[in-house]
Design an enzyme around this catalytic site. Structure first.
Site, PDB file in Angstrom:
ATOM      1  N   GLU A 187       4.115   3.896  -3.235  1.00 41.68           N
ATOM      2  CA  GLU A 187       4.266   2.454  -3.417  1.00 41.68           C
ATOM      3  C   GLU A 187       3.806   2.037  -4.806  1.00 41.68           C
ATOM      4  O   GLU A 187       4.469   1.244  -5.491  1.00 41.68           O
ATOM      5  CB  GLU A 187       3.458   1.707  -2.345  1.00 41.68           C
ATOM      6  CG  GLU A 187       3.531   0.199  -2.462  1.00 41.68           C
ATOM      7  CD  GLU A 187       2.709  -0.506  -1.385  1.00 41.68           C
ATOM      8  OE1 GLU A 187       2.764  -1.747  -1.360  1.00 41.68           O
ATOM      9  OE2 GLU A 187       2.038   0.176  -0.591  1.00 41.68           O
ATOM     10  N   GLY A 189       2.957  -2.550   8.176  1.00 39.86           N
ATOM     11  CA  GLY A 189       1.850  -3.117   8.944  1.00 39.86           C
ATOM     12  C   GLY A 189       0.527  -2.484   8.573  1.00 39.86           C
ATOM     13  O   GLY A 189       0.026  -1.630   9.314  1.00 39.86           O
TER      14      GLY A 189
END
Length: 392
Positions: free
Chosen positions: A243, A126
């Protein structure tokens, strides 16, 4: 394999084991599937990898991972690309899992790491909001501290598998500060909590990979905060670094290279001319370059050395885009077909993966943001108007 040295005997044996196991265990219906299978279809494969011990090759053994070397990780990627293994949800494996290993409390690790490994919990991220993408620090989802809980109100968007996830790791604003990076908190949210509403988003590729998530008075216990209240930006940037390293892996490029090879095999004799063969040879070299760059970065990470992963993420994105554009070129008139077509054991796909890959230029921070980061942090160039975000 794309390597700067020959494989060792142990590495060659591992490759043989992976090849044979995948040949025997990958469901035929999932081989070379363009889109990530829905949970009911795809999670059994996730659990099969988990039971084999290969679901988290980059996690330390002490936390249930494989503890694989960088070379072993690449061997897995190459053999999985050749076998056509389907995409699996990776937000837990590649993002929040490593973050909890590095920064989570023992209670958070005990609560969440086993369920990530087993596939009992699917995670989503999120971060992005309407109007807060690459400039992530401008996020407006708010969390009010009330005794031992945070009460969250706001709206997240482009949330990968947000409509399927059991948990979300999110950034919320807990204080107002002259510096937008201050006053942000990193929190773990049970997606079954009352007040959460989810709405899938259909993409240009034709799948429903993303979702909007709405929060209306969502109550989260403070034990779900990672790090300190108001100091979640440091946690978030560490997640982004991990990431980008994982997005910079050659896995997607290897999958795209397999699509190119399949299209070449199916092309009528004489349609692949000398110029096209030269372009194919050059893009194969680019995949080799990407693999070497990833090996260098992953081996550095094994030693605790954090490298700037922006260049790796950018290299991987551009390589995948070039591969899939070339696949469409080889397809010729068949590039007008939207859907992939089964051709024996192969999948002739001129458009599905091409359209799907457009999102790679945004994942982990847009390509434009990565170029700005390289310009300012690596080349020390002045870049006017750059804000402190880094995520789309």
């Amino acid at each position: 394999m794309f390597m700067l040295r020959p494989e060792s005997a142990a590495e060659a044996a591992f490759r043989g084991e992976v090849h044979d196991w995948l040949a025997a265990n990958v469901p035929q219906a999932l081989r070379h599937k363009t889109f990530r299978p829905l949970p009911a279809e795809g999670m059994p494969w996730y659990r099969a990898l988990s039971q084999k011990g290969w679901i988290a090759p980059h996690w330390p053994k002490a936390y249930g991972g494989m503890g694989a070397s960088a070379v072993e990780q690449v061997i897995l990627m190459e053999e999985m690309a050749r076998a056509g293994t389907p995409d699996i949800p990776t937000q837990g494996l590649n993002h929040i899992g490593p973050m909890l290993i590095a920064r989570g409390t023992p209670a958070q690790q005990a609560r969440h790491l086993p369920s990530i490994l087993s596939g009992d919990a699917i995670w989503c991220q999120g971060y992005s909001e309407p109007g807060s993408g690459s400039d992530l620090a401008s996020l407006r989802t708010r969390a009010e501290l009330r005794e031992d809980r945070l009460i969250i109100d706001g709206h997240k968007i482009w949330t990968t598998w947000g409509h399927h996830a059991d948990w979300m790791f999110a950034l919320v604003r807990t204080a107002t500060s002259p510096r937008p990076q201050h006053g942000i908190t990193f929190v773990l949210i049970d997606m079954q909590t009352p007040g959460i509403r989810r709405r899938p988003i259909r993409t240009i590729a034709g799948d429903e990979e993303f979702a909007e998530v709405f929060f209306d008075g969502v109550s989260v216990p403070l034990e779900n905060v990672v790090g300190d209240i108001d100091k979640g930006w440091q946690v978030a940037t560490a997640v982004l670094s991990e990431e980008r390293l994982r997005i910079g892996a050659p896995a997607q490029a290897l999958r795209a290279l397999e699509r190119l090879r399949m299209m070449m095999h199916a092309a009528p004799v004489g349609t692949v001319d000398a110029a096209m063969l030269e372009a194919i040879a050059l893009v194969e070299v680019e995949v080799e370059t990407l693999t070497a760059a990833y090996l260098e970065a992953a081996e550095a990470a094994e030693q605790g050395v954090v490298t700037d992963s922006s260049y790796l993420k950018l290299l991987a994105t551009d390589t995948v885009h070039r591969l899939l554009a070339l696949t469409r070129r080889v397809a010729g008139p068949a590039s007008a077909l939207r859907d992939a077509v089964r051709h024996g054991d192969d999948m002739l796909d001129a458009n599905e993966m091409f359209l799907q890959a457009r999102r790679l230029g945004i994942y982990g921070g847009s390509s434009e943001v990565q170029r700005n980061l390289i310009a300012t942090r690596v080349l020390s160039l002045p870049v006017a108007g750059v804000k402190g975000g880094g995520r789309a």
